[in-house]
Structure formats: structure tokens, C-alpha cells
Design a protein around this motif. Structure first.
Motif, PDB file in Angstrom:
ATOM      1  N   PHE A   1       3.168   5.342 -11.519  1.00 15.28           N
ATOM      2  CA  PHE A   1       1.930   6.106 -11.518  1.00 15.28           C
ATOM      3  C   PHE A   1       1.400   5.996 -10.093  1.00 15.28           C
ATOM      4  O   PHE A   1       0.767   5.004  -9.740  1.00 15.28           O
ATOM      5  N   ARG A   2       1.769   6.985  -9.244  1.00 18.20           N
ATOM      6  CA  ARG A   2       1.512   6.739  -7.808  1.00 18.20           C
ATOM      7  C   ARG A   2       1.408   8.019  -6.987  1.00 18.20           C
ATOM      8  O   ARG A   2       1.596   9.111  -7.468  1.00 18.20           O
ATOM      9  N   ASP A   3       1.133   7.822  -5.705  1.00 17.35           N
ATOM     10  CA  ASP A   3       1.164   8.838  -4.652  1.00 17.35           C
ATOM     11  C   ASP A   3       0.083   9.921  -4.822  1.00 17.35           C
ATOM     12  O   ASP A   3       0.390  11.126  -4.827  1.00 17.35           O
TER      13      ASP A   3
ATOM     14  N   CYS B   1       0.902  -1.155   0.000  1.00 18.31           N
ATOM     15  CA  CYS B   1       0.000   0.000   0.000  1.00 18.31           C
ATOM     16  C   CYS B   1       0.935   1.197   0.000  1.00 18.31           C
ATOM     17  O   CYS B   1       1.463   1.587   1.046  1.00 18.31           O
ATOM     18  N   PHE B   2       1.188   1.720  -1.175  1.00 15.47           N
ATOM     19  CA  PHE B   2       2.163   2.798  -1.330  1.00 15.47           C
ATOM     20  C   PHE B   2       1.545   4.139  -0.926  1.00 15.47           C
ATOM     21  O   PHE B   2       0.383   4.221  -0.538  1.00 15.47           O
ATOM     22  N   SER B   3       2.335   5.198  -1.098  1.00 15.42           N
ATOM     23  CA  SER B   3       1.961   6.502  -0.541  1.00 15.42           C
ATOM     24  C   SER B   3       0.659   7.056  -1.087  1.00 15.42           C
ATOM     25  O   SER B   3       0.238   6.730  -2.205  1.00 15.42           O
TER      26      SER B   3
ATOM     27  N   TRP C   1       8.760  12.102 -10.816  1.00 10.09           N
ATOM     28  CA  TRP C   1       8.310  12.958  -9.719  1.00 10.09           C
ATOM     29  C   TRP C   1       7.471  12.107  -8.779  1.00 10.09           C
ATOM     30  O   TRP C   1       6.423  11.577  -9.179  1.00 10.09           O
ATOM     31  N   GLU C   2       7.911  12.007  -7.539  1.00 12.95           N
ATOM     32  CA  GLU C   2       7.149  11.269  -6.541  1.00 12.95           C
ATOM     33  C   GLU C   2       6.409  12.260  -5.644  1.00 12.95           C
ATOM     34  O   GLU C   2       6.793  13.423  -5.513  1.00 12.95           O
ATOM     35  N   CYS C   3       5.369  11.775  -5.021  1.00 14.96           N
ATOM     36  CA  CYS C   3       4.673  12.497  -3.948  1.00 14.96           C
ATOM     37  C   CYS C   3       4.386  13.976  -4.233  1.00 14.96           C
ATOM     38  O   CYS C   3       4.810  14.855  -3.479  1.00 14.96           O
TER      39      CYS C   3
ATOM     40  N   PHE D   1      15.492  15.086   3.913  1.00  9.92           N
ATOM     41  CA  PHE D   1      14.117  15.590   3.919  1.00  9.92           C
ATOM     42  C   PHE D   1      13.532  15.162   2.589  1.00  9.92           C
ATOM     43  O   PHE D   1      13.980  15.593   1.537  1.00  9.92           O
ATOM     44  N   TYR D   2      12.531  14.276   2.651  1.00 14.26           N
ATOM     45  CA  TYR D   2      12.024  13.730   1.388  1.00 14.26           C
ATOM     46  C   TYR D   2      10.526  13.469   1.498  1.00 14.26           C
ATOM     47  O   TYR D   2       9.984  13.280   2.596  1.00 14.26           O
ATOM     48  N   ALA D   3       9.891  13.439   0.324  1.00 17.48           N
ATOM     49  CA  ALA D   3       8.480  13.063   0.189  1.00 17.48           C
ATOM     50  C   ALA D   3       7.558  13.840   1.125  1.00 17.48           C
ATOM     51  O   ALA D   3       6.669  13.266   1.754  1.00 17.48           O
ATOM     52  N   PRO D   4       7.763  15.160   1.259  1.00 16.86           N
ATOM     53  CA  PRO D   4       6.927  15.917   2.187  1.00 16.86           C
ATOM     54  C   PRO D   4       5.462  15.926   1.760  1.00 16.86           C
ATOM     55  O   PRO D   4       5.148  15.810   0.573  1.00 16.86           O
TER      56      PRO D   4
HETATM   57  C1  FRU Z   1       8.710   7.917  -2.096  1.00 16.62           C
HETATM   58  C2  FRU Z   1       8.161   6.574  -2.530  1.00 16.62           C
HETATM   59  C3  FRU Z   1       6.800   6.746  -3.173  1.00 16.62           C
HETATM   60  C4  FRU Z   1       6.176   5.400  -2.969  1.00 16.62           C
HETATM   61  C5  FRU Z   1       6.695   5.015  -1.617  1.00 16.62           C
HETATM   62  C6  FRU Z   1       6.923   3.554  -1.414  1.00 16.62           C
HETATM   63  O1  FRU Z   1       9.675   7.840  -1.101  1.00 16.62           O
HETATM   64  O2  FRU Z   1       9.063   5.935  -3.405  1.00 16.62           O
HETATM   65  O3  FRU Z   1       6.825   7.169  -4.506  1.00 16.62           O
HETATM   66  O4  FRU Z   1       4.785   5.444  -3.020  1.00 16.62           O
HETATM   67  O5  FRU Z   1       7.920   5.711  -1.431  1.00 16.62           O
HETATM   68  O6  FRU Z   1       7.244   3.264  -0.091  1.00 16.62           O
END
Ligand code: FRU
Length: 489
Positions: free
Chosen positions: A166-168, A99-101, A221-223, A283-286
């Protein structure tokens, strides 16, 4: 096993690791960490029934990234947090490998989580994956049920977009619609964000490629997160693969913001440049939320992919940053520590007009769980600063140096202890000739807010237990115009 059985299993797994009762020296006291085991991205940061909820990417069974669950904490005030059972666990064919972000929104009295279901389809984790978007709902903010209509978005838009990455989803409500911005990449590996909208959270219409990278903006690009702040449209995201540019972008991946023009009808966000949200190492994925006072609060993962995390010895890994209040004042971006953190202050030590000739410790100013505010007048000094978590006999220290000629500040963790080293440097503009530092130290975390929130630098560090000194230094006479220090508990 069904979802609830998976959650029960995780709860038992957590309890059995907790019994192992390892020494925990590096665990922060006032930053969110998982009860045991691995955490990464903040997820579902939201308010529900007058309480703040924060979820996080969680692997309950070991301090390594693996099959992702959602861990869960809640708080009345963003300062004091309570652990709750994990909210999501992989249990269905569409999310069997994680279950990803994702994010959360309140709808019709329910807290609705929107997350990415991940399935590995072959041996290559970069190519052989299927990602879909899913919902889970709760009426009590404690137990979540996956929606029978999952997945609610089962394919990436055809054409330019990479079919697998394709996520987050970050979801919010505006006017008559729910909107969701998603992280993705093009078929030829350029980072981009996608915009969707829905009237009911179940049927989603792909609106447009909201924005895409040009030049050195990364391959994925994540999150992403999209909001208005003080009259500006802002896109926050976590691009992978941005190359270093001067002093910027030396971390493996980056967390950035861009100010641009959002057209919600067309589904476009036009911008020219992005900027780092934090100038340190970790500092990541804020993710942001609006709090009860209408402030835009951001929390980031206080770690970095592929970085050494010596806390794994203590059977946990990863932390959250302090909640930071974002604002844009007179065109300048600010990121300040949540003022309510002051609730944790104990035993103030206050001094003013302290002259430093070369090196000096100040009575009562030391520790590994503290808040420190210092206003420095560097006068004629070329270099001055402060050693944190210092130990004279071993030479351990985390060094913060202001270089007057270059008007730069460097955070140096080369001698911080075990764990990753390195330095990070950024420009700093003095205000009436003064350097303002606002520092939080919490066992294995250091956050330095500068010049009233103009910049932040964050680092994970792993000092020995005896390294608790604070030592000011300078190559010429300087004045510490004011020092305030508190223990935090
Ligand atoms: C960002 C990430 C997201 C993903 C999650 C998986 O750090 O890679 O893109 O949903 O972590 O844990």
C-alpha cells in the motif's frame, strides 16, 4: 538520531564516498544521476517557487538498494540540475526501514512531500511489512520536516485490499480537494490503484478502488499517476508481474499508461487496455508533473530491478530518463524529448542526401555523448539501420535495425559491452515512406525516439571507452535524407 541528524550523517557518508574518486566512465553527463550510490524511482517531481524539484529513491551509503532516503535535485529549466542534500531519511518508528516513493504538492507556500513509510515486521520482505502514508514539509525547498501527525494514513482500506502492500502516493490539487492515488494489490494479488481525498492533506478519506487489473495486468501496481492530457483521462502505473505478450512486456516489470474514463466523484477510472510507455529495456516507475508552460512532463527511472548495473564498480547505480513531454494528438500518444535539451547542443554536423550501399561512417558523426537526428528513406532495403557506440576492432556495438518487411524496429544490446544483453522489438509505421530517428546517447544510456515521438526505446549499455563509432548499414541502397548530430555538453 532525529531526522536532521540522519540527513547530516547521509551528507557525510556521500562526501566520504566521493573522496574515493573512482574512474567514472559510464556516468551520464546530461541525465540525472545520484552524486554517489544507489538511486531508483523519481519522486516528488514538482515546481516550487519557480524551480523544478525532483527527488528520488536513494541509498546514500552504497550502490545497492537498501534503507531508502530521498535524494534531491533542482533545476530552473529541467535541463541543468543542481544536487541538494537528501530531503528525507528514515528516522521515525513509522518509516524506520525506508522513506519509500511518493510525490509533492505546493500548499500554502510550503512544499509538501507525501511518501510511504516502510517498516519490516519479519524476515519475508514480501509479506512482513507495514506501509503507511506520511507527510514532510519545507518552506525553503531545502530542509524538510516530517509532520507531527504522521502517519496521515495508517491502514490500507479493509476488505479487498492487501493490508501490507500500500504505497507510492501521487498527490495533486483539484477544485476543493487534494487527491492521492496509491499503488496496491488485492488480497489475492491483483494489481490495483486506490483513490483518496483530503481537504487539508492531513485527514484522508478513502474514496474507492480507482481501478483494478483483469487478465494479464500484474499482481501489484506500483507508482500510479493520474492526470488529464489533451482532453483524455490517463492513468500511468508500473505493474509488476505482467507476462510477455508477443513483443511486449519482456522486462521484469513494466511502465504503462491507460486512457480511460475518470469519475472523480465516484473515485473510478474505467479502461480496457494499457500500453507500454517505453519499448526498450530500462524505464520504470515514471512520475509526471505539469511544467510552467502547462506541459505534462514525465521522468522515469532509467534502469530495471534485478538488472546488472556495471556502474556499481564506479560506486553509483541508476539514472533518470530524459524529461519527456507527453501529449495526445489526434488520438495518438506521443512522448518527445524535452525541446529545451537543445540548449546543450554544440558543434552541429549536418548532411543530406547521403547514399548508403552497405556500410558507412560519416565524418564527424560519432561519440558517446550526443544527439542524432536521422531521416532514412529505406527504399528497397529489407534491413537497414545504425550501429551506435561501435568499435570495429572489438565488434562492440548497440544496434538499431529496421526490418522493412515486418515494419519493426529492433534495439539490440547483445554486443553492447559489459552488462545485460538482449533485444527489444516494436512496430513502427513509416511516415511518407520515411523513418525518423531521434537518438540521445549519454555514456551508458541510449534513448531512441521514433516517428516524432510515437514510440521510445531506452537502454542502459556499458561499452568500452573506445566504442564511440556510429555506422549506418543496409542490405540495399538507402538514402539518409537528412542527418544532424550534436555533441551535448
Ligand atoms: C518501485 C518501488 C516502489 C517503492 C520503491 C522502494 O520501483 O518498488 O513501489 O516505493 O520502489 O524503493
Amino acid at each position: 538520531m532525529n531526522h536532521q541528524q540522519q540527513i547530516n550523517k547521509a551528507v557525510k557518508g556521500i562526501a566520504s564516498i566521493q573522496k574515493k574518486n573512482k574512474k567514472e566512465y559510464w556516468r551520464p553527463a546530461f541525465h540525472i544521476t545520484a552524486p554517489v550510490s544507489w538511486m531508483n524511482d523519481p519522486n516528488g517531481f514538482s515546481m516550487f517557487k519557480d524551480e523544478y524539484h525532483l527527488f528520488y529513491q536513494y541509498h546514500p551509503y552504497s550502490p545497492e538498494w537498501d534503507n531508502m532516503h530521498w535524494g534531491h535535485v533542482k533545476s530552473p529549466d529541467l535541463v541543468h540540475w543542481e544536487h541538494l542534500p537528501p530531503a528525507l531519511a528514515p528516522s521515525e518508528p513509522y518509516d524506520t526501514d525506508g522513506c519509500f516513493s511518493g510525490s509533492a504538492v505546493e500548499a500554502d507556500g510550503e512544499l509538501v512531500l507525501m511518501y510511504t513509510g516502510n517498516v519490516w515486521t519479519g524476515p519475508d520482505p514480501d509479506e512482513d511489512l507495514k506501509q503507511v502514508q506520511c507527510l514532510a514539509t519545507s518552506t525553503d525547498g531545502l530542509r524538510f520536516e516530517k509532520h507531527v501527525q504522521n502517519p496521515v494514513v495508517s491502514e490500507a482500506p479493509a476488505g479487498r485490499t492487501h493490508p501490507n502492500h500500500f504505497r507510492d502516493p501521487k498527490v495533486w490539487r483539484e477544485n476543493d480537494y487534494y487527491y492521492a492515488v496509491l499503488g496496491s494489490r488485492t488480497v489475492d494479488n491483483v494489481g490495483q490503484a486506490l483513490l483518496y481525498r483530503s481537504e487539508n492533506l492531513l485527514e484522508w478519506e478513502f474514496m474507492n478502488i480507482l481501478a483494478a487489473g483483469r487478465g494479464n495486468m500484474g499482481y501489484m501496481w506500483e507508482c500510479p499517476d493520474l492526470f488529464r492530457l489533451d482532453g483524455f483521462d490517463v492513468l500511468v502505473m508500473s505493474p509488476q508481474g505482467v507476462l510477455p505478450e508477443g513483443e511486449r512486456y519482456h522486462n521484469l516489470h513494466q511502465a504503462v499508461y491507460a486512457v480511460g474514463d475518470l469519475d472523480l466523484e465516484k473515485g473510478t477510472f474505467e479502461f480496457d487496455v494499457f500500453h507500454p510507455l517505453d519499448h526498450g529495456f530500462d524505464f520504470y516507475a515514471p512520475q509526471t508533473t505539469l511544467d510552467r508552460f502547462g506541459r505534462r512532463i514525465v521522468i522515469g527511472w532509467f534502469a530495471m530491478w534485478e538488472s546488472d548495473m556495471p556502474e556499481k564498480e564506479e560506486l553509483w547505480a541508476g539514472a533518470m530518463s530524459l524529461p519527456r513531454v507527453l501529449s495526445c494528438e489526434a488520438g495518438r500518444w506521443k512522448s518527445r524529448p524535452l525541446p529545451e535539451m537543445a540548449d546543450l547542443r554544440r558543434e552541429e554536423v549536418k548532411r543530406s542526401g547521403v547514399i548508403i550501399e552497405d556500410e558507412r561512417q560519416i565524418e564527424g558523426v560519432e561519440g558517446n555523448c550526443l544527439e542524432l537526428q536521422v531521416v532514412i528513406d529505406p527504399q528497397q532495403a529489407e534491413q537497414c539501420g545504425v550501429d551506435l557506440l561501435a568499435n570495429e576492432s572489438t565488434g562492440e556495438k548497440t544496434k538499431l535495425v529496421y526490418n522493412a518487411r515486418e515494419q519493426k524496429i529492433t534495439l539490440d544490446r547483445e554486443k553492447s559491452g559489459t552488462g545485460p544483453g538482449g533485444t527489444r522489438t516494436t512496430d513502427v509505421v513509416l511516415e511518407n515512406g520515411l523513418l525518423h530517428l531521434h537518438i540521445f546517447i549519454d555514456h551508458s544510456t541510449v534513448e531512441v525516439f521514433m516517428q516524432g515521438g510515437e514510440k521510445v526505446m531506452s537502454a542502459r549499455v556499458y561499452p568500452a571507452e573506445a566504442s564511440t563509432g556510429v555506422r549506418f548499414f543496409s542490405d540495399r541502397t538507402i538514402e539518409l535524407v537528412e542527418i544532424r548530430k550534436w555533441k551535448l555538453s
